[in-house]
Structures are given as C-alpha cells and as structure tokens.
Design a protein around this motif. Structure first.
Motif, PDB file in Angstrom:
ATOM      1  N   ASP A 121       0.830  -1.197   0.000  1.00 34.52           N
ATOM      2  CA  ASP A 121       0.000   0.000   0.000  1.00 34.52           C
ATOM      3  C   ASP A 121       0.875   1.262   0.000  1.00 34.52           C
ATOM      4  O   ASP A 121       2.093   1.202   0.057  1.00 34.52           O
ATOM      5  CB  ASP A 121      -0.990   0.008   1.161  1.00 34.52           C
ATOM      6  CG  ASP A 121      -0.334   0.134   2.528  1.00 34.52           C
ATOM      7  OD1 ASP A 121       0.863   0.442   2.600  1.00 34.52           O
ATOM      8  OD2 ASP A 121      -1.038  -0.070   3.528  1.00 34.52           O
ATOM      9  N   TYR A 122       0.220   2.409  -0.068  1.00 38.30           N
ATOM     10  CA  TYR A 122       0.917   3.692  -0.160  1.00 38.30           C
ATOM     11  C   TYR A 122       1.888   3.890   1.002  1.00 38.30           C
ATOM     12  O   TYR A 122       3.027   4.291   0.798  1.00 38.30           O
ATOM     13  CB  TYR A 122      -0.107   4.833  -0.196  1.00 38.30           C
ATOM     14  CG  TYR A 122       0.540   6.189  -0.108  1.00 38.30           C
ATOM     15  CD1 TYR A 122       1.037   6.805  -1.237  1.00 38.30           C
ATOM     16  CD2 TYR A 122       0.662   6.845   1.112  1.00 38.30           C
ATOM     17  CE1 TYR A 122       1.637   8.046  -1.177  1.00 38.30           C
ATOM     18  CE2 TYR A 122       1.264   8.089   1.184  1.00 38.30           C
ATOM     19  CZ  TYR A 122       1.747   8.683   0.045  1.00 38.30           C
ATOM     20  OH  TYR A 122       2.342   9.896   0.124  1.00 38.30           O
TER      21      TYR A 122
ATOM     22  N   ILE B 281      -3.228  13.878  -1.565  1.00 36.61           N
ATOM     23  CA  ILE B 281      -4.486  13.163  -1.324  1.00 36.61           C
ATOM     24  C   ILE B 281      -5.499  13.682  -2.334  1.00 36.61           C
ATOM     25  O   ILE B 281      -5.740  14.886  -2.398  1.00 36.61           O
ATOM     26  CB  ILE B 281      -5.003  13.380   0.111  1.00 36.61           C
ATOM     27  CG1 ILE B 281      -4.001  12.820   1.115  1.00 36.61           C
ATOM     28  CG2 ILE B 281      -6.379  12.733   0.282  1.00 36.61           C
ATOM     29  CD1 ILE B 281      -4.354  13.089   2.560  1.00 36.61           C
ATOM     30  N   GLN B 282      -6.054  12.759  -3.125  1.00 32.80           N
ATOM     31  CA  GLN B 282      -7.079  13.145  -4.089  1.00 32.80           C
ATOM     32  C   GLN B 282      -8.363  13.465  -3.334  1.00 32.80           C
ATOM     33  O   GLN B 282      -8.865  12.634  -2.573  1.00 32.80           O
ATOM     34  CB  GLN B 282      -7.299  12.030  -5.109  1.00 32.80           C
ATOM     35  CG  GLN B 282      -8.220  12.433  -6.224  1.00 32.80           C
ATOM     36  CD  GLN B 282      -8.370  11.343  -7.259  1.00 32.80           C
ATOM     37  OE1 GLN B 282      -8.253  10.160  -6.946  1.00 32.80           O
ATOM     38  NE2 GLN B 282      -8.619  11.739  -8.485  1.00 32.80           N
TER      39      GLN B 282
ATOM     40  N   THR C  77     -11.619  11.032  -3.794  1.00 30.72           N
ATOM     41  CA  THR C  77     -11.565   9.652  -3.302  1.00 30.72           C
ATOM     42  C   THR C  77     -10.902   9.523  -1.933  1.00 30.72           C
ATOM     43  O   THR C  77     -10.970   8.470  -1.318  1.00 30.72           O
ATOM     44  CB  THR C  77     -10.782   8.765  -4.284  1.00 30.72           C
ATOM     45  OG1 THR C  77      -9.420   9.218  -4.332  1.00 30.72           O
ATOM     46  CG2 THR C  77     -11.410   8.792  -5.668  1.00 30.72           C
ATOM     47  N   GLN C  78     -10.203  10.565  -1.505  1.00 31.02           N
ATOM     48  CA  GLN C  78      -9.415  10.562  -0.268  1.00 31.02           C
ATOM     49  C   GLN C  78      -8.271   9.542  -0.307  1.00 31.02           C
ATOM     50  O   GLN C  78      -7.734   9.162   0.723  1.00 31.02           O
ATOM     51  CB  GLN C  78     -10.308  10.321   0.960  1.00 31.02           C
ATOM     52  CG  GLN C  78     -11.284  11.446   1.228  1.00 31.02           C
ATOM     53  CD  GLN C  78     -10.582  12.771   1.457  1.00 31.02           C
ATOM     54  OE1 GLN C  78      -9.741  12.895   2.335  1.00 31.02           O
ATOM     55  NE2 GLN C  78     -10.918  13.777   0.666  1.00 31.02           N
ATOM     56  N   GLU C  79      -7.883   9.093  -1.512  1.00 30.65           N
ATOM     57  CA  GLU C  79      -6.752   8.181  -1.660  1.00 30.65           C
ATOM     58  C   GLU C  79      -5.452   8.973  -1.712  1.00 30.65           C
ATOM     59  O   GLU C  79      -5.414  10.091  -2.218  1.00 30.65           O
ATOM     60  CB  GLU C  79      -6.902   7.355  -2.935  1.00 30.65           C
ATOM     61  CG  GLU C  79      -8.026   6.340  -2.851  1.00 30.65           C
ATOM     62  CD  GLU C  79      -8.073   5.468  -4.089  1.00 30.65           C
ATOM     63  OE1 GLU C  79      -7.021   4.891  -4.441  1.00 30.65           O
ATOM     64  OE2 GLU C  79      -9.145   5.374  -4.690  1.00 30.65           O
ATOM     65  N   LYS C  80      -4.383   8.365  -1.186  1.00 28.53           N
ATOM     66  CA  LYS C  80      -3.070   9.002  -1.172  1.00 28.53           C
ATOM     67  C   LYS C  80      -2.263   8.546  -2.380  1.00 28.53           C
ATOM     68  O   LYS C  80      -2.308   7.386  -2.766  1.00 28.53           O
ATOM     69  CB  LYS C  80      -2.315   8.633   0.103  1.00 28.53           C
ATOM     70  CG  LYS C  80      -2.963   9.165   1.357  1.00 28.53           C
ATOM     71  CD  LYS C  80      -2.163   8.774   2.576  1.00 28.53           C
ATOM     72  CE  LYS C  80      -2.849   9.255   3.843  1.00 28.53           C
ATOM     73  NZ  LYS C  80      -2.087   8.887   5.036  1.00 28.53           N
ATOM     74  N   TYR C  81      -1.501   9.488  -2.935  1.00 31.14           N
ATOM     75  CA  TYR C  81      -0.650   9.214  -4.093  1.00 31.14           C
ATOM     76  C   TYR C  81       0.703   9.879  -3.897  1.00 31.14           C
ATOM     77  O   TYR C  81       0.826  10.872  -3.177  1.00 31.14           O
ATOM     78  CB  TYR C  81      -1.287   9.760  -5.377  1.00 31.14           C
ATOM     79  CG  TYR C  81      -2.533   9.021  -5.780  1.00 31.14           C
ATOM     80  CD1 TYR C  81      -2.463   7.896  -6.582  1.00 31.14           C
ATOM     81  CD2 TYR C  81      -3.781   9.447  -5.340  1.00 31.14           C
ATOM     82  CE1 TYR C  81      -3.608   7.207  -6.944  1.00 31.14           C
ATOM     83  CE2 TYR C  81      -4.934   8.763  -5.698  1.00 31.14           C
ATOM     84  CZ  TYR C  81      -4.841   7.647  -6.502  1.00 31.14           C
ATOM     85  OH  TYR C  81      -5.969   6.972  -6.851  1.00 31.14           O
TER      86      TYR C  81
ATOM     87  N   ASN D 219       1.251   7.017  -8.670  1.00 27.33           N
ATOM     88  CA  ASN D 219       2.334   6.568  -7.805  1.00 27.33           C
ATOM     89  C   ASN D 219       3.597   6.340  -8.617  1.00 27.33           C
ATOM     90  O   ASN D 219       3.560   6.175  -9.845  1.00 27.33           O
ATOM     91  CB  ASN D 219       1.938   5.303  -7.041  1.00 27.33           C
ATOM     92  CG  ASN D 219       0.954   5.618  -5.942  1.00 27.33           C
ATOM     93  OD1 ASN D 219       1.090   6.608  -5.224  1.00 27.33           O
ATOM     94  ND2 ASN D 219      -0.066   4.789  -5.805  1.00 27.33           N
TER      95      ASN D 219
END
Length: 81
Positions: free
Chosen positions: A2-3, A38-39, A42-46, A67
């Motif tokens: 994962d990130y 953080i997008q 979506t609150q996803e980290k990149y 990523n």
C-alpha cells in the motif's frame, strides 16, 4: 504493497516538482506539480499529482494522480535544490 509501505521504503526517492514523465498506459506526457498528495474526491493518497504537458493547468478535472511505480520514463527532471 500500500501507499504507506511504498512511502516508507528507502529506495523510493520522489522526483522533484517540474519533472516531466511518461506514464504507463497514458499517451500524454505529464508534469509533476505536487508530491505526497491526497485526491479530494476519493481521499486516496498518491506519490504525485500532475498536469498535462505542455499545456499545464487546465482545470481540476485534468489533474492526474499517480504513484512512482506507474512511471515508464523520465523525460525531464525538475529542479533539485
């Protein structure tokens, strides 16, 4: 992996702002303008956020989050200080 695992690895050296890269499965070149992002939707980290190159910022809809492992080739390395 994962990130968080990727971000804590010592062999991941994030590229500087202004770097232009070719990503896998993306035809257009992109320029990195942010790191550890953080997008919002979506609150996803990149690792990176980028804009199309050479156009630059068009609208938020054209921002591309990705990523480090998605980079196919570094076209131009940004300024390192």
């Amino acid at each position: 992996m994962d990130y968080q695992d990727m971000n804590n690895r010592s062999d991941i050296d994030l590229l500087p702002i202004g770097t232009v890269v070719k990503l896998r499965n993306v035809k257009k070149l992109v320029m990195i303008y942010g790191k550890d992002q953080i997008q919002r939707r979506t609150q996803e980290k990149y690792h990176y956020v980028s804009v199309p190159f050479p156009e630059g910022n068009i609208t938020e809809d054209y921002n591309l989050f990705f990523n480090h492992n998605m980079i196919e080739r570094i076209v131009y390395r940004g300024l390192e200080m």
